[in-house]
Design an enzyme around this catalytic site. Structure first.
Site, PDB file in Angstrom:
ATOM      1  N   LYS A   1     -14.087 -53.683  18.201  1.00  0.00           N
ATOM      2  CA  LYS A   1     -13.800 -52.584  19.133  1.00  0.00           C
ATOM      3  C   LYS A   1     -12.773 -52.985  20.193  1.00  0.00           C
ATOM      4  O   LYS A   1     -11.961 -52.169  20.610  1.00  0.00           O
ATOM      5  CB  LYS A   1     -15.084 -52.127  19.819  1.00  0.00           C
ATOM      6  CG  LYS A   1     -16.075 -51.475  18.872  1.00  0.00           C
ATOM      7  CD  LYS A   1     -17.332 -51.050  19.604  1.00  0.00           C
ATOM      8  CE  LYS A   1     -18.504 -50.978  18.678  1.00  0.00           C
ATOM      9  NZ  LYS A   1     -19.097 -49.701  18.458  1.00  0.00           N
TER      10      LYS A   1
ATOM     11  N   GLU B   1     -18.545 -51.872  29.164  1.00  0.00           N
ATOM     12  CA  GLU B   1     -17.690 -50.680  29.170  1.00  0.00           C
ATOM     13  C   GLU B   1     -18.295 -49.648  30.111  1.00  0.00           C
ATOM     14  O   GLU B   1     -19.511 -49.453  30.127  1.00  0.00           O
ATOM     15  CB  GLU B   1     -17.608 -50.107  27.747  1.00  0.00           C
ATOM     16  CG  GLU B   1     -16.649 -48.944  27.611  1.00  0.00           C
ATOM     17  CD  GLU B   1     -16.565 -48.479  26.155  1.00  0.00           C
ATOM     18  OE1 GLU B   1     -15.588 -48.831  25.482  1.00  0.00           O
ATOM     19  OE2 GLU B   1     -17.488 -47.779  25.713  1.00  0.00           O
TER      20      GLU B   1
ATOM     21  N   ARG C   1     -13.959 -46.029   7.451  1.00  0.00           N
ATOM     22  CA  ARG C   1     -14.644 -45.596   6.226  1.00  0.00           C
ATOM     23  C   ARG C   1     -14.776 -44.084   6.252  1.00  0.00           C
ATOM     24  O   ARG C   1     -14.424 -43.453   7.244  1.00  0.00           O
ATOM     25  CB  ARG C   1     -16.049 -46.205   6.196  1.00  0.00           C
ATOM     26  CG  ARG C   1     -16.766 -45.840   7.471  1.00  0.00           C
ATOM     27  CD  ARG C   1     -18.195 -46.237   7.540  1.00  0.00           C
ATOM     28  NE  ARG C   1     -18.649 -46.232   8.914  1.00  0.00           N
ATOM     29  CZ  ARG C   1     -19.045 -45.180   9.592  1.00  0.00           C
ATOM     30  NH1 ARG C   1     -19.064 -43.997   9.008  1.00  0.00           N
ATOM     31  NH2 ARG C   1     -19.432 -45.259  10.848  1.00  0.00           N
TER      32      ARG C   1
ATOM     33  N   HIS D   1     -28.146 -42.279  20.136  1.00  0.00           N
ATOM     34  CA  HIS D   1     -26.746 -42.568  19.783  1.00  0.00           C
ATOM     35  C   HIS D   1     -26.449 -42.272  18.319  1.00  0.00           C
ATOM     36  O   HIS D   1     -25.470 -42.768  17.777  1.00  0.00           O
ATOM     37  CB  HIS D   1     -26.364 -44.027  20.086  1.00  0.00           C
ATOM     38  CG  HIS D   1     -26.589 -44.422  21.507  1.00  0.00           C
ATOM     39  ND1 HIS D   1     -26.101 -43.696  22.565  1.00  0.00           N
ATOM     40  CD2 HIS D   1     -27.251 -45.457  22.051  1.00  0.00           C
ATOM     41  CE1 HIS D   1     -26.468 -44.261  23.690  1.00  0.00           C
ATOM     42  NE2 HIS D   1     -27.180 -45.334  23.409  1.00  0.00           N
TER      43      HIS D   1
HETATM   44  P1  ADP Z   1     -21.186 -47.359  17.043  1.00  0.00           P
HETATM   45  O1  ADP Z   1     -20.037 -48.194  16.575  1.00  0.00           O
HETATM   46  O2  ADP Z   1     -22.508 -48.021  16.915  1.00  0.00           O
HETATM   47  O3  ADP Z   1     -21.151 -45.963  16.507  1.00  0.00           O
HETATM   48  P2  ADP Z   1     -20.009 -46.402  19.505  1.00  0.00           P
HETATM   49  O4  ADP Z   1     -19.242 -47.283  20.402  1.00  0.00           O
HETATM   50  O5  ADP Z   1     -19.216 -45.443  18.672  1.00  0.00           O
HETATM   51  O6  ADP Z   1     -20.983 -47.288  18.614  1.00  0.00           O
HETATM   52  O7  ADP Z   1     -21.063 -45.578  20.324  1.00  0.00           O
HETATM   53  C1  ADP Z   1     -22.057 -44.801  19.712  1.00  0.00           C
HETATM   54  C2  ADP Z   1     -22.466 -43.689  20.648  1.00  0.00           C
HETATM   55  O8  ADP Z   1     -22.912 -44.252  21.898  1.00  0.00           O
HETATM   56  C3  ADP Z   1     -21.334 -42.756  21.027  1.00  0.00           C
HETATM   57  O9  ADP Z   1     -21.214 -41.693  20.142  1.00  0.00           O
HETATM   58  C4  ADP Z   1     -21.793 -42.290  22.370  1.00  0.00           C
HETATM   59  O10 ADP Z   1     -22.788 -41.324  22.205  1.00  0.00           O
HETATM   60  C5  ADP Z   1     -22.464 -43.479  22.975  1.00  0.00           C
HETATM   61  N1  ADP Z   1     -21.506 -44.259  23.806  1.00  0.00           N
HETATM   62  C6  ADP Z   1     -20.747 -45.296  23.423  1.00  0.00           C
HETATM   63  N2  ADP Z   1     -20.000 -45.749  24.437  1.00  0.00           N
HETATM   64  C7  ADP Z   1     -20.287 -44.992  25.508  1.00  0.00           C
HETATM   65  C8  ADP Z   1     -19.844 -44.953  26.874  1.00  0.00           C
HETATM   66  N3  ADP Z   1     -18.967 -45.823  27.333  1.00  0.00           N
HETATM   67  N4  ADP Z   1     -20.364 -44.010  27.683  1.00  0.00           N
HETATM   68  C9  ADP Z   1     -21.271 -43.130  27.221  1.00  0.00           C
HETATM   69  N5  ADP Z   1     -21.745 -43.112  25.964  1.00  0.00           N
HETATM   70  C10 ADP Z   1     -21.259 -44.018  25.108  1.00  0.00           C
END
Ligand code: ADP
Length: 489
Positions: A117, A199, A289, A234
């Site tokens: 990431k 983050e 993917r 999530h």
């Molecule tokens: P993964 O790779 O496990 O899918 P992500 O980074 O895409 O992880 O995050 C999954 C979910 O977590 C996102 O869709 C969102 O709902 C929540 N999320 C991730 N980062 C943040 C953030 N900085 N602030 C608020 N919610 C977040």
């Protein structure tokens, strides 16, 4: 690369979905399956099958050498990984490459690059895409300062995390210090890498993603966006396309996504994920993917993204016969084997009865049917119900009708909660944010009918024991008549 046979390293609805697209392209298929999966529809539909190990994913769908050997044994010169399992594992893609098997997805180098990431964020920044404040954490020192720079609340994330794992919200230093070793451990266990970063957390955001596709020749297609804000823990449960973001923001996102794609040699399907809060959007990550929710994009663009992936691996053109303009509105509900009354606890057992909806513009992507076992080894997704209509209102109406037609007996599902959510004011007004479901679910739990649950539980128990007595005699088994007969005995 030329190939005539595709190995499928997955199960459930996506395995079946891939088989269908392969057959449409006149390609043969080899299902690489785990021992417990012989009852699945994909098992019947595949042209050939190879058992690659026991049900536990570590012995089968996560076992790189078993999958490669299985594909080679049947002479498959290409492999589709689906989603989940090893679909974003660069080592797996590399093993395919080393064994002259075309991995249907990007090359191993790109998977490795975007799977991180932090690295993906750097490319996004290069393309001019805004990112959230973040800090890499290498050791304990300067933790306090770094967190204060990002500001609380913040998220601790595993750089190589995915599927909602390796991800925690913290509100203060004490929580942060306690959580860091846990996330590191989770990252090491699940992703074999312990890099983590902080983050900024957004508490009123929508999850919006953009589907991109880059052909073998390098043509870039931006296939609109999806709103995937309806999430529990999530993980998405309802997705729709297009999102209702203001047109100006959509155009800006589209322009930046195009720039992002032009900065790389990436090929095939990809998803750029964003958080949108107020009038600002921020890049989250890039998925290399096919996504579970690719269906809603397919419905509004009239394309087959899996077919496009395969054609790209074959070095052929994609979407030539299509006018790539989105039309109407599509919604997907994920039907999961879990109990919404018990905080979505996974529900396992035989699918005693299973009736899927029918109707114009109602699509059901499922790999299961009556008599199949829902096992504790895998994800709880049993089916995706996808609808299309000319308007969002029409699509919502159609989805409710589709959910009402769906009957699943034997295990608990989230259907009643999905139905509730679709009728919720926040959903109707497009005001669902990524953390909205927590509150909505609590409300639903207190107001729903506990009595109904009790009744269902006792009926399930009765049906399951009758089912176990009779064994897994598919088709001939009718839970209703069996239930009544048992009652009379
Ligand atoms: P993964 O790779 O496990 O899918 P992500 O980074 O895409 O992880 O995050 C999954 C979910 O977590 C996102 O869709 C969102 O709902 C929540 N999320 C991730 N980062 C943040 C953030 N900085 N602030 C608020 N919610 C977040």
């Amino acid at each position: 690369m030329a190939f005539e046979k595709v190995a499928i390293a997955n199960r459930g609805e996506i395995a079946k979905r891939i088989i269908v697209s392969c057959h449409e392209l006149n390609l043969k298929t080899v299902l690489l399956y785990a021992k417990g999966d012989i009852q699945q529809e994909a098992y019947r539909m595949a042209d050939e099958r190879v058992c690659i190990g026991d049900s536990e994913p570590i012995h089968s769908y996560l076992n790189i050498s078993a999958l490669i050997e299985g594909a080679k044994f049947k002479g498959a010169k290409a492999l589709h990984p689906g989603y989940g399992f090893l679909s974003e594992n660069s080592q797996f893609a590399k093993s395919c490459e080393d064994n002259q098997i075309a991995f249907i997805g990007p090359c191993s180098k790109d998977i490795s690059l975007f799977g991180n990431k932090m690295k993906a964020r750097k490319i996004a920044q290069k393309a001019g895409i805004p990112v959230l404040a973040s800090e890499k954490i290498s050791s304990k020192d300067k933790l306090k300062e770094k967190a204060e720079k990002v500001t609380y609340p913040l998220m601790v994330k595993a750089s190589c995390g995915g599927g909602g794992r390796g991800l925690r919200l913290v509100n203060n230093l004490e929580e942060l210090e306690n959580i860091i070793p846990l996330v590191r451990q989770e990252a090491l266990q699940n992703f074999n890498k312990e890099d983590i970063f902080l983050e900024k957390y957004l508490n009123q955001a929508k999850h919006i993603e953009v589907q991109v596709f880059i052909s073998a020749k390098g043509e870039i297609f931006i296939l609109g966006d999806r709103d995937c804000s309806s999430q529990r823990r999530h993980q998405k449960i309802i997705e729709e396309a297009p999102s209702l973001l203001p047109l100006k923001m959509k155009e800006k996102m589209r322009e930046l996504c195009y720039k992002f794609c032009s900065l790389m040699n990436y090929r095939g399907a990809g998803t750029l994920e964003f958080l949108v809060q107020g009038d600002k959007f921020f890049f989250l990550e890039m998925n290399t993917r096919i996504q579970v929710e690719h269906t809603v994009t397919e419905m509004i663009y009239g394309v087959d993204l899996i077919k496009a992936q395969i054609l790209t691996a074959l070095g052929q053109a994609v979407f030539l016969d299509r006018d790539l303009k989105a039309q109407g509105h599509s919604i997907q509900c994920r039907i999961c084997a879990e109990d919404p009354h018990q905080d979505f606890l996974p529900s396992i057992g035989p699918l005693l009865s299973c009736v899927w909806p029918l109707g114009q513009n109602i699509r059901v992507d499922t790999g299961f049917q009556q008599g199949d076992q829902i096992s504790s080894f895998y994800d709880s997704l049993i089916s995706k119900i996808v609808v299309w209509d000319t308007t969002r209102k029409g699509a919502m109406q159609k989805m409710k009708q589709a959910l009402n037609q769906t009957i699943i007996f034997g295990i608990f599902t989230n259907i009643s909660f999905l139905n509730f959510l679709l009728s919720h004011e926040d959903f109707i007004k497009n005001q669902i944010q990524i953390n909205s479901l927590e509150k909505i679910h609590k409300n639903w739990q207190t107001n729903s009918l506990p009595l109904q649950k009790e009744l269902l539980e006792s009926v399930f128990k009765e049906l399951q024991s009758s089912f176990n007595r009779k064994g897994l005699k598919k088709r001939s088994f009718n839970p209703w008549s069996d239930f009544l007969t048992n009652k009379e005995e």
